[in-house]
Write a protein that holds these residues in place. Structure first.
Motif, PDB file in Angstrom:
ATOM      1  N   GLU A 106      46.714 -31.955   2.579  1.00 57.53           N
ATOM      2  CA  GLU A 106      47.978 -31.645   3.232  1.00 57.53           C
ATOM      3  C   GLU A 106      49.046 -31.278   2.208  1.00 57.53           C
ATOM      4  OE1 GLU A 106      50.033 -36.009   3.839  1.00 57.53           O
ATOM      5  OE2 GLU A 106      48.549 -35.348   5.313  1.00 57.53           O
TER       6      GLU A 106
ATOM      7  N   ASP B 133      37.311 -29.129   3.812  1.00 59.23           N
ATOM      8  CA  ASP B 133      38.763 -29.244   3.985  1.00 59.23           C
ATOM      9  C   ASP B 133      39.489 -28.162   3.189  1.00 59.23           C
ATOM     10  OD1 ASP B 133      41.255 -30.134   4.794  1.00 59.23           O
ATOM     11  OD2 ASP B 133      41.293 -31.854   3.443  1.00 59.23           O
TER      12      ASP B 133
ATOM     13  N   GLU C 111      44.390 -31.266  11.376  1.00 55.55           N
ATOM     14  CA  GLU C 111      43.280 -30.398  11.037  1.00 55.55           C
ATOM     15  C   GLU C 111      42.839 -29.602  12.255  1.00 55.55           C
ATOM     16  OE1 GLU C 111      40.109 -32.315   8.943  1.00 55.55           O
ATOM     17  OE2 GLU C 111      41.465 -33.714   7.951  1.00 55.55           O
TER      18      GLU C 111
ATOM     19  N   HIS D  17      42.960 -28.195  -1.138  1.00 56.26           N
ATOM     20  CA  HIS D  17      42.313 -29.110  -0.202  1.00 56.26           C
ATOM     21  C   HIS D  17      43.326 -30.209   0.118  1.00 56.26           C
ATOM     22  CE1 HIS D  17      38.264 -27.423  -1.245  1.00 56.26           C
ATOM     23  NE2 HIS D  17      38.896 -27.205  -2.406  1.00 56.26           N
TER      24      HIS D  17
ATOM     25  N   ARG E  95      43.550 -26.070   7.905  1.00 59.70           N
ATOM     26  CA  ARG E  95      42.553 -26.798   7.127  1.00 59.70           C
ATOM     27  C   ARG E  95      41.205 -26.693   7.840  1.00 59.70           C
ATOM     28  NH1 ARG E  95      45.408 -32.517   6.127  1.00 59.70           N
ATOM     29  NH2 ARG E  95      43.404 -32.975   5.115  1.00 59.70           N
TER      30      ARG E  95
ATOM     31  N   SER F 248      42.017 -25.237   2.472  1.00 56.93           N
ATOM     32  CA  SER F 248      43.298 -24.720   2.924  1.00 56.93           C
ATOM     33  C   SER F 248      43.242 -23.199   2.997  1.00 56.93           C
ATOM     34  CB  SER F 248      44.416 -25.111   1.956  1.00 56.93           C
ATOM     35  OG  SER F 248      44.730 -26.480   2.054  1.00 56.93           O
TER      36      SER F 248
END
Length: 280
Positions: A216, A23, A4, A214, A18, A25
């Motif tokens: 990974e 959070d 992050e 939001h 992020r 993207s």
């Protein structure tokens, strides 16, 4: 591994950053002579961070913005990009969604900031995309081909799938979420959501990278897993609707309750019931 707070390369020439809060993207797709930014965050200040940090990282002009969907945390930074003359692409229903959901929420918080004290919306000017898309298209932006596919009603009725074919990468906004459960409310269509995922899975290939709104990046198997949960949710809500079950009396399967907390499921049920023919 995604870290992050920095631009992470998820595929050749394709990056995700992020951002807190929430959070979010943000994507950056590099071409030979420009960068396309995916989503603009929550306000003008946060959009300025994207512009400054993309310039420092890539050294290329921003040539376009694409909104994955209409929600405030993905679009309220649009105004700064528009002020700089940068074209913004989005679903053709975003202006209607803004009028129904985002503008009333913004006005409510401005009148009563104690309701959502973390929102910094004083200077927000709700800014729809300059290019409204109704049909799938392939755009060459900054020298990079990007395929944009308007989707059926799922997380909202304004969702886009953004595909970078040469990188085998997809940005799906909040149709898929990894760092938390997918959210309902603000125009969600839980009964239609499984069909959207089924459509996408006809196109997402094994080995493709999927960047959620939001969290990974994930792969095709993660999308399949979330589809299974959405199918169970839709089946439960469909049976409840057919049987006239009160929302408070709906019993959700264990797998559904493992993904979504009770307040999320309440929102999903409210959305489904509100979308009944003749519902107000």
């Amino acid at each position: 591994m995604i870290i992050e707070g920095i631009w992470n390369q998820v595929a050749p020439g394709v990056f995700q950053r992020r951002y807190d809060p929430l959070d979010i993207s943000v994507g950056a797709v590099l071409g030979g002579h420009g960068v396309t930014i995916i989503d603009t965050r929550n306000n003008e200040r946060e959009a300025r961070e994207i512009i400054d940090e993309a310039a420092a990282q890539f050294g290329l002009p921003i040539v376009a913005v694409i909104n994955t969907h209409a929600h405030y945390d993905h679009t309220f930074g649009n105004q700064l990009f528009a002020q700089q003359g940068i074209p913004i692409y989005g679903h053709h229903r975003i202006p209607a969604h803004f009028e129904q959901f985002e503008k009333p929420r913004l006005e409510l918080v401005r009148r009563s900031p104690e309701l959502e004290p973390d929102m910094d919306w004083d200077g927000v000017q709700v800014t729809p995309p300059s290019h409204l898309l109704e049909q799938p298209c392939m755009l060459s932006l900054g020298g990079r081909d990007i395929r944009i596919i308007p989707l059926g009603a799922g997380h909202t009725d304004t969702d886009l799938a953004i595909h970078i074919p040469d990188a085998k990468t997809w940005f799906l906004g909040d149709i898929i979420e990894q760092s938390g459960p997918p959210m309902f409310g603000s125009g969600a269509h839980p009964m239609g959501w499984p069909g959207v995922l089924e459509f996408l899975l006809k196109h997402i290939q094994p080995g493709d990278v999927v960047v959620p709104g939001h969290g990974e990046p994930v792969g095709r198997e993660f999308v399949i897993q979330q589809l299974h949960c959405f199918e169970q949710l839709a089946a439960t809500l469909g049976a409840a609707l057919q049987n006239g079950t009160a929302i408070k009396d709906i019993v959700f399967p264990a797998e559904v309750r493992a993904l979504w907390p009770a307040d999320f499921l309440l929102e999903a049920a409210k959305d489904a019931y509100a979308q009944l023919p003749g519902a107000q």
